[in-house]
Design a protein around this motif. Structure first.
Motif, short mmCIF file in Angstrom:
data_model
loop_
_atom_site.label_atom_id
_atom_site.label_comp_id
_atom_site.label_asym_id
_atom_site.label_seq_id
_atom_site.Cartn_x
_atom_site.Cartn_y
_atom_site.Cartn_z
N ILE A 53 29.93 -4.11 32.89
CA ILE A 53 29.63 -4.82 31.65
C ILE A 53 29.98 -3.91 30.47
CG2 ILE A 53 27.83 -5.93 30.27
CD1 ILE A 53 26.28 -6.29 32.94
N ASN A 54 30.72 -4.45 29.53
CA ASN A 54 31.06 -3.71 28.31
C ASN A 54 30.19 -4.22 27.17
OD1 ASN A 54 32.13 -2.32 26.18
ND2 ASN A 54 34.19 -3.23 26.31
N SER A 55 29.15 -3.44 26.84
CA SER A 55 28.24 -3.82 25.76
C SER A 55 28.67 -3.24 24.41
CB SER A 55 26.81 -3.35 26.08
OG SER A 55 26.37 -3.90 27.29
N ASN A 61 39.72 0.25 28.02
CA ASN A 61 41.07 0.16 28.56
C ASN A 61 41.25 1.09 29.76
OD1 ASN A 61 42.58 -1.63 26.50
ND2 ASN A 61 41.51 -0.13 25.22
N GLN A 62 42.08 0.63 30.72
CA GLN A 62 42.41 1.42 31.91
C GLN A 62 41.15 2.02 32.55
OE1 GLN A 62 45.50 1.70 33.45
NE2 GLN A 62 45.86 0.01 32.01
N ASP A 94 42.72 -3.06 33.81
CA ASP A 94 43.57 -2.79 32.65
C ASP A 94 42.77 -2.86 31.35
OD1 ASP A 94 45.81 -2.39 34.19
OD2 ASP A 94 46.49 -4.48 34.04
N LYS A 95 41.92 -3.87 31.23
CA LYS A 95 41.19 -4.04 29.97
C LYS A 95 39.91 -4.83 30.22
CE LYS A 95 41.85 -5.65 25.19
NZ LYS A 95 42.82 -6.25 24.24
N LEU A 96 38.83 -4.37 29.62
CA LEU A 96 37.56 -5.09 29.64
C LEU A 96 37.14 -5.30 28.20
CD1 LEU A 96 35.31 -6.32 31.36
CD2 LEU A 96 34.13 -4.13 31.27
N ALA A 97 37.20 -6.55 27.75
CA ALA A 97 36.95 -6.87 26.35
C ALA A 97 35.51 -6.54 25.96
CB ALA A 97 37.23 -8.35 26.10
N THR A 125 31.22 5.49 39.63
CA THR A 125 31.57 5.91 38.27
C THR A 125 32.59 4.94 37.69
OG1 THR A 125 33.30 7.40 39.11
CG2 THR A 125 31.11 8.35 38.73
N ALA A 126 32.46 4.69 36.41
CA ALA A 126 33.40 3.84 35.68
C ALA A 126 33.91 4.65 34.49
CB ALA A 126 32.74 2.55 35.21
N THR A 127 35.22 4.91 34.48
CA THR A 127 35.80 5.80 33.47
C THR A 127 36.95 5.11 32.75
OG1 THR A 127 35.27 7.69 34.91
CG2 THR A 127 36.77 8.09 33.07
N PRO A 128 36.75 4.72 31.48
CA PRO A 128 37.85 4.16 30.70
C PRO A 128 38.67 5.28 30.06
CG PRO A 128 35.86 4.06 29.42
CD PRO A 128 35.49 4.69 30.74
N GLN A 129 39.80 4.92 29.47
CA GLN A 129 40.61 5.95 28.83
C GLN A 129 39.99 6.43 27.52
OE1 GLN A 129 44.45 4.18 28.04
NE2 GLN A 129 43.81 3.29 26.10
N GLU A 130 39.07 5.65 26.97
CA GLU A 130 38.40 6.08 25.74
C GLU A 130 37.41 7.20 26.08
OE1 GLU A 130 40.09 2.17 25.23
OE2 GLU A 130 38.64 2.89 26.71
#
Length: 218
Positions: A53-55, A61-62, A94-97, A125-130
């Motif tokens: 979940i992206n809060s 991204n990625q 690829d992307k989670l809005a 673990t969940a690791t975005p490029q940000e």
């Protein structure tokens, strides 16, 4: 104006980033045993579900999702397409809005060689490029049971028939069922008849009676 200090200025750097901290990891025992209290057994099929979940206020991204399960499970099957290597399930999103969610599911069998009492807590673990937006997802603690679990029931029947009267013969039946996942060895069963209004008890099924206590060994 003499003696008056000019208004100070302050520069603020505002940084927006994804927030994956509300993501969850759940486990279900598809064999339908005791996982509701954190127990499972060798050979049981577990279903592990990651709800990402992206809060945050911006997209992630990625996103690299990684879930090591090799210490507990074999025969990993990815319900959600991804990859497995050395007991680790991995996915790339690829992307989670912002405000969006995604689900990742993997199944596997609990290893048969694990000892009774083996404890395992799945951690993903969940690791975005940000930068600074990674999250650690901790699932429920699991304990592998490899032991007999005995269910004992006892019933009584008036063998003389009809209502129970003094002098009637009463037949007591004890049923022992092993509902666990390992054999019970040298099982000792006893039935203390002291305090019960019976005399001259006789133990069937190869049992013995000593001091009004019936006993059997299986």
């Amino acid at each position: 104006v003499p003696g008056v200090t000019p208004n100070p200025s302050l520069t603020l750097d505002v940084e927006s980033k994804p927030d994956l901290s509300t993501s969850t990891l759940a486990v279900d025992d598809e064999t339908g045993w005791l996982l509701k209290i954190g127990q499972t057994g060798g050979g049981h099929t577990l279903r592990v579900v990651i709800a990402l979940i992206n809060s945050g206020k911006i997209a992630a991204n990625q996103v690299q999702v990684s879930l090591p399960l090799g210490d507990l499970l074999t025969d990993l099957q990815l319900v959600t397409p991804g990859s497995t290597a050395n007991g680790v399930a991995t996915w790339t999103l690829d992307k989670l809005a912002a405000g969006g969610s995604a689900q990742f599911v993997v199944r596997g069998k609990v290893r048969e060689d694990l000892s009774d009492g083996f404890a395992f807590t799945p951690i993903a673990t969940a690791t975005p490029q940000e930068s600074g937006a990674s999250a650690t997802l901790t699932g429920p603690g699991l304990t592998v049971f490899k032991r007999p679990i005995l269910k004992v029931t006892k019933s009584a029947v008036d063998a003389t028939g009809g209502q129970l009267f003094p002098g009637d013969t009463v037949r007591f039946s004890i049923t022992v069922a092993n509902v666990g996942n390992a054999p019970a060895q040298q099982l000792e069963i006893s039935d203390d008849l002291n305090g019960i209004a019976v005399v001259d008890p006789v133990a069937g099924s190869g049992g013995t009676v000593t001091g009004n206590i019936a006993a059997w060994t299986i």
